[in-house]
Design a protein around this motif. Structure first.
Motif, PDB file in Angstrom:
ATOM      1  N   THR A 272       0.874  -1.164   0.078  1.00 10.53           N
ATOM      2  CA  THR A 272       0.085  -0.044   0.077  1.00 10.53           C
ATOM      3  C   THR A 272       1.080   1.294  -0.060  1.00 10.53           C
ATOM      4  OG1 THR A 272      -0.242  -0.043   2.299  1.00 10.53           O
ATOM      5  CG2 THR A 272      -1.820  -1.255   1.145  1.00 10.53           C
ATOM      6  N   LEU A 277       2.657  -5.251   2.386  1.00 12.05           N
ATOM      7  CA  LEU A 277       1.717  -5.877   3.226  1.00 12.05           C
ATOM      8  C   LEU A 277       2.305  -7.201   3.886  1.00 12.05           C
ATOM      9  CD1 LEU A 277      -1.574  -5.516   0.973  1.00 12.05           C
ATOM     10  CD2 LEU A 277      -1.261  -4.723   3.424  1.00 12.05           C
ATOM     11  N   ASP A 278       1.785  -7.847   4.661  1.00 10.89           N
ATOM     12  CA  ASP A 278       2.179  -9.274   5.275  1.00 10.89           C
ATOM     13  C   ASP A 278       2.294 -10.460   4.192  1.00 10.89           C
ATOM     14  OD1 ASP A 278      -0.716  -9.472   5.410  1.00 10.89           O
ATOM     15  OD2 ASP A 278      -0.551 -10.355   7.016  1.00 10.89           O
ATOM     16  N   TYR A 281      -2.677 -10.480  -1.491  1.00 17.49           N
ATOM     17  CA  TYR A 281      -4.024 -10.695  -1.356  1.00 17.49           C
ATOM     18  C   TYR A 281      -4.564 -10.827  -2.701  1.00 17.49           C
ATOM     19  CZ  TYR A 281      -3.555  -9.588   3.746  1.00 17.49           C
ATOM     20  OH  TYR A 281      -3.304  -9.723   5.008  1.00 17.49           O
ATOM     21  N   LEU A 352       4.364  -6.681   9.547  1.00 15.39           N
ATOM     22  CA  LEU A 352       3.588  -5.601   9.434  1.00 15.39           C
ATOM     23  C   LEU A 352       2.992  -5.371  11.057  1.00 15.39           C
ATOM     24  CD1 LEU A 352       2.495  -3.779   7.431  1.00 15.39           C
ATOM     25  CD2 LEU A 352       0.248  -5.254   7.258  1.00 15.39           C
ATOM     26  N   GLN A 424      -2.775   3.498   9.807  1.00 11.52           N
ATOM     27  CA  GLN A 424      -3.675   2.416   9.656  1.00 11.52           C
ATOM     28  C   GLN A 424      -5.084   2.776   9.882  1.00 11.52           C
ATOM     29  OE1 GLN A 424      -1.909  -0.722  12.093  1.00 11.52           O
ATOM     30  NE2 GLN A 424       0.121  -0.727  11.126  1.00 11.52           N
ATOM     31  N   PRO A 436      -7.880  -5.286   0.897  1.00 13.73           N
ATOM     32  CA  PRO A 436      -6.634  -5.328   1.274  1.00 13.73           C
ATOM     33  C   PRO A 436      -5.681  -3.859   0.993  1.00 13.73           C
ATOM     34  CG  PRO A 436      -7.020  -6.920  -0.548  1.00 13.73           C
ATOM     35  CD  PRO A 436      -8.484  -6.287  -0.203  1.00 13.73           C
ATOM     36  N   LYS A 437      -6.083  -3.301   0.204  1.00 17.64           N
ATOM     37  CA  LYS A 437      -5.594  -1.782  -0.030  1.00 17.64           C
ATOM     38  C   LYS A 437      -5.788  -1.068   1.050  1.00 17.64           C
ATOM     39  CE  LYS A 437      -6.802   1.718  -1.578  1.00 17.64           C
ATOM     40  NZ  LYS A 437      -7.938   2.384  -2.226  1.00 17.64           N
ATOM     41  N   MET A 439      -5.380  -2.249   4.084  1.00 21.20           N
ATOM     42  CA  MET A 439      -4.784  -2.905   5.398  1.00 21.20           C
ATOM     43  C   MET A 439      -3.400  -2.395   5.859  1.00 21.20           C
ATOM     44  SD  MET A 439      -6.036  -6.764   4.452  1.00 21.20           S
ATOM     45  CE  MET A 439      -7.692  -7.182   4.536  1.00 21.20           C
ATOM     46  N   GLY A 440      -2.686  -2.094   4.855  1.00 22.97           N
ATOM     47  CA  GLY A 440      -1.083  -1.845   5.491  1.00 22.97           C
ATOM     48  C   GLY A 440      -1.140  -0.386   6.026  1.00 22.97           C
TER      49      GLY A 440
END
Ligand code: C2O
Ligand code: CU
Ligand code: CU
Length: 505
Positions: A272, A277-278, A281, A352, A424, A436-437, A439-440
Motif C-alpha cells: 500500500t 503487506l504481510d 492478497y 506488519l 492504519q 486489502p488496499k 490494510m497496510g
C-alpha cells in the motif's frame, strides 16, 4: 463497496443552484473518449498497437530543475509541460533506507514552487509545506536522511493554491525507497518491475495541458477524459509470460479509478502507500484515489504469446453522477510477446506491526465539508475552516499514536492525506476493513461521500508544522487543508531541530 452507492442528496442540492446547467456546459466542451461500456470477463484479445509506455528516467543527478518544456505527450503534436528534471513524468528517484538524500531545486518556472516528498517522514523545513516556497529564479537545497519502510513514495509541488495547476502541467515523479527486508524477498525487479503513474488529462485538438477551472472543476476537481500511463496516452507495452510487479500511483488531480484487468482476472495486492503487506492478497478490482499507491503482482504466465490484456478503470457509481467521476476507460494495453521466466507468487512478505486502539492517546474528529451557499473561494473546508498558512489548527506530540475520525459531510469523496505521519485504517462506517488496499500502512485514504473512516495515526519524530488536507488538488487549493504542529518530547525527538527554532515560515 461503498463506491457502488448512488446518492441523491447531492442532486437535490444541485437542483437549488443550477448545477445541471454547469454540468452540461462542462461535459459538452469535452471530446468524450470515456464513458464507453467496459466488458468485464472479456477474452484476451489480439495484440494491439498503441503508444509505447514511457519509462521515466532514473534520477542520478544532484539537482532538479523546475522548468517549462515542450514534449511529445501525444505523438502528433508537442505539449507544453512543466517538469522537474527535464521530463514528464519526472525522473524516478530510487534510494535505500538509511541513505542521506540531497538535491538542489532550481526554480526556472515563472512562479513560485517547491517539492513535497509525499509519504516520506522528513524534517518540517524539508517537507515542502504550502507556505515554504521557492520564488522564480531562486533555489533551495533539500537534504534529509531516509528512515522508514521501503515503499512507493512520490514527489510533487505544493505551493498554496497552485498545487493543482503545477501537478496537472506535469510535475510529479516516483520516490522509491528500498530496504534489506524487501530486497531479500526477490520480488520481480529490473524490467519486471514497472512503476506506473496514472493521470487523466483533457484530450484537446491543440494537445495542451490547459488548466482553466470552471465552477464544476472547483467543486468536484479537475477531471480529464484521456487516461495517461506514465504520461503516455493509449499506452501499450510488450511483456513476457511471467510475473510482473506494478507500483501503481494515482497521480491524478481528482479522479478515482476502479482498477481491473479487462478479462476480470485476478491479481495480487502486495503493498500500500507506505510499503509491503504481510502477504499477497488476491483481488479482481480495487479503488485507487488521488495520491494513493498500490503495489501489485500481475501474473501474465497464463496468457498465450500473441494475445493482449488491458489494465482498465471500470465504471462506478458513488460519486456525483453528473460529473465524469466514475467513468471508466483503458489505461494500459499489455501485449504478451514472448515466454518469460517461471516465477511463483511469494507466500509471505513483510512484518506488519498492527497499531491497537488502546495505543491512542486521544481522539480528534475532522469533517471535510462543502459549504452552502458557496463562496467564490473556500467552499471546501475542514471543521468549518479554510486553510490559513499562519494558523496552527491542532498540536500533537512526536511519536504519539492518536485516533483520527475523518468524515465527509457531503456526497463528495475526499482522498485525505496526512503529512509527517503514517496511519492504519481501523474501520469504515464502523465496519471492519476487508479491502486489502486498506490494510497496510497508509498516508492517504479515500473517504467516500457521507462516510466516516477512523484511522490510527502515528506521528513522525520531526517536530514542526505539517499539513492535513484533501488530495483532490482542487479541493486542497480551495482551502481544504490545515496545519498541525508536531511538538517534541524529551524522548522521541531528534536533537538537531529544537522546537523553539520552528516558526511558520
Ligand atoms: Cu501529495 Cu500534501 O501532498
Ligand atoms: Cu504528503
Ligand atoms: Cu476533497
Amino acid at each position: 463497496m461503498n463506491g457502488d452507492r448512488i446518492d441523491s442528496s447531492r442532486r437535490r442540492f444541485l437542483g437549488t443552484i443550477g448545477g445541471g446547467a454547469l454540468a452540461a456546459g462542462a461535459l459538452g466542451s469535452m471530446p468524450g473518449v470515456l464513458g464507453k461500456v467496459l466488458h468485464a470477463e472479456e477474452a484476451p484479445g489480439r495484440m494491439q498497437a498503441g503508444n509505447t509506455l514511457r519509462r521515466p528516467p532514473l534520477f542520478t543527478g544532484a539537482s532538479l530543475n523546475a522548468a517549462v518544456l515542450a514534449q511529445n505527450v501525444w505523438p502528433d503534436m508537442t505539449t507544453t509541460v512543466w517538469t522537474y528534471g527535464g521530463s514528464y513524468p519526472a525522473p524516478t528517484i530510487r534510494r535505500r533506507r538509511g541513505e542521506r538524500f540531497t538535491v538542489m531545486l532550481n526554480n526556472e518556472l515563472p512562479e513560485e514552487t517547491n517539492i513535497h516528498w509525499h509519504g516520506l517522514l522528513v524534517p518540517a523545513d524539508m517537507d515542502g509545506h504550502a507556505m515554504d516556497v521557492v520564488g522564480p529564479g531562486q533555489r533551495k537545497e533539500f537534504d534529509f536522511t531516509i528512515d522508514q519502510r521501503a515503499g512507493t513514495y512520490w514527489y510533487h509541488p505544493h505551493p498554496d493554491m497552485k498545487t493543482g495547476k503545477q501537478v496537472f502541467k506535469g510535475m510529479a515523479g516516483f520516490f522509491i525507497v528500498e530496504d534489506d527486508e524487501e530486497l531479500a524477498l526477490g520480488l520481480p525487479s529490473g524490467e519486471y518491475e514497472i512503476p506506473l503513474v496514472i493521470q487523466d488529462r483533457r484530450l484537446r485538438s491543440d494537445r495542451a495541458f490547459d488548466y482553466t477551472l470552471v465552477m464544476a472543476d472547483q467543486m468536484d476537481g479537475f477531471l480529464g477524459d484521456a487516461f495517461l500511463a506514465n504520461g503516455t496516452p493509449d499506452a501499450a507495452v510488450d511483456l513476457e509470460r511471467t510475473l510482473y510487479r506494478f507500483r501503481v500511483l494515482n497521480g491524478s488531480n481528482a479522479r478515482l479509478y476502479k482498477l481491473a484487468l479487462s478479462d476480470g482476472g485476478e491479481f495480487h495486492v502486495i503493498g500500500t502507500d507506505c510499503g509491503l503487506l504481510d502477504k499477497p492478497y488476491a483481488v479482481r478490482s480495487l479503488f485507487l484515489g488521488p495520491a494513493e499507491r498500490v503495489d501489485l503482482l500481475i501474473d501474465l504466465s497464463g496468457y498465450s504469446v500473441g494475445t493482449s490484456i488491458r489494465l482498465i478503470a471500470e465504471n462506478f457509481d458513488g460519486a456525483v453522477d453528473w460529473t465524469m467521476q466514475g467513468w471508466g476507460g483503458d489505461i494500459l494495453t499489455m501485449n504478451i510477446v514472448s515466454d518469460g521466466p517461471q516465477r511463483a507468487l511469494p507466500t509471505s512478505l513483510a512484518t506488519l506491526e498492527r497499531l491497537e486502539l488502546s495505543q491512542a492517546s486521544r481522539t480528534r474528529t475532522f469533517e471535510f465539508e462543502m459549504v452552502v451557499p458557496m463562496p467564490p473561494k473556500g467552499m471546501h473546508t475542514i471543521n468549518d475552516r479554510v486553510f490559513h498558512g499562519m494558523r496552527i489548527d491542532e498540536t500533537v506530540t512526536a511519536g504519539d499514536v492518536e485516533l483520527w475520525v475523518l468524515k465527509s459531510t457531503s456526497d463528495e469523496p475526499h482522498p485525505v492525506h496526512i503529512h509527517g505521519a503514517m496511519f492504519q485504517i481501523v474501520d469504515r462506517n464502523g465496519a471492519a476493513i476487508t479491502d486489502p488496499k486498506d490494510m497496510g500502512w497508509k498516508d492517504t485514504v479515500i473517504i467516500w461521500g457521507e462516510d466516516t473512516v477512523r484511522v490510527l495515526v502515528r506521528f513522525g519524530a520531526h517536530p514542526g508544522v505539517f499539513l492535513l488536507h484533501c488530495h483532490n488538488l482542487e479541493h486542497e487549493d480551495d482551502g481544504m487543508m490545515m496545519n498541525y504542529m508536531i511538538t517534541a518530547t524529551s524522548s522521541a525527538v531528534e536533537q538537531e531541530r529544537p522546537v523553539e527554532k520552528i516558526d511558520l515560515f
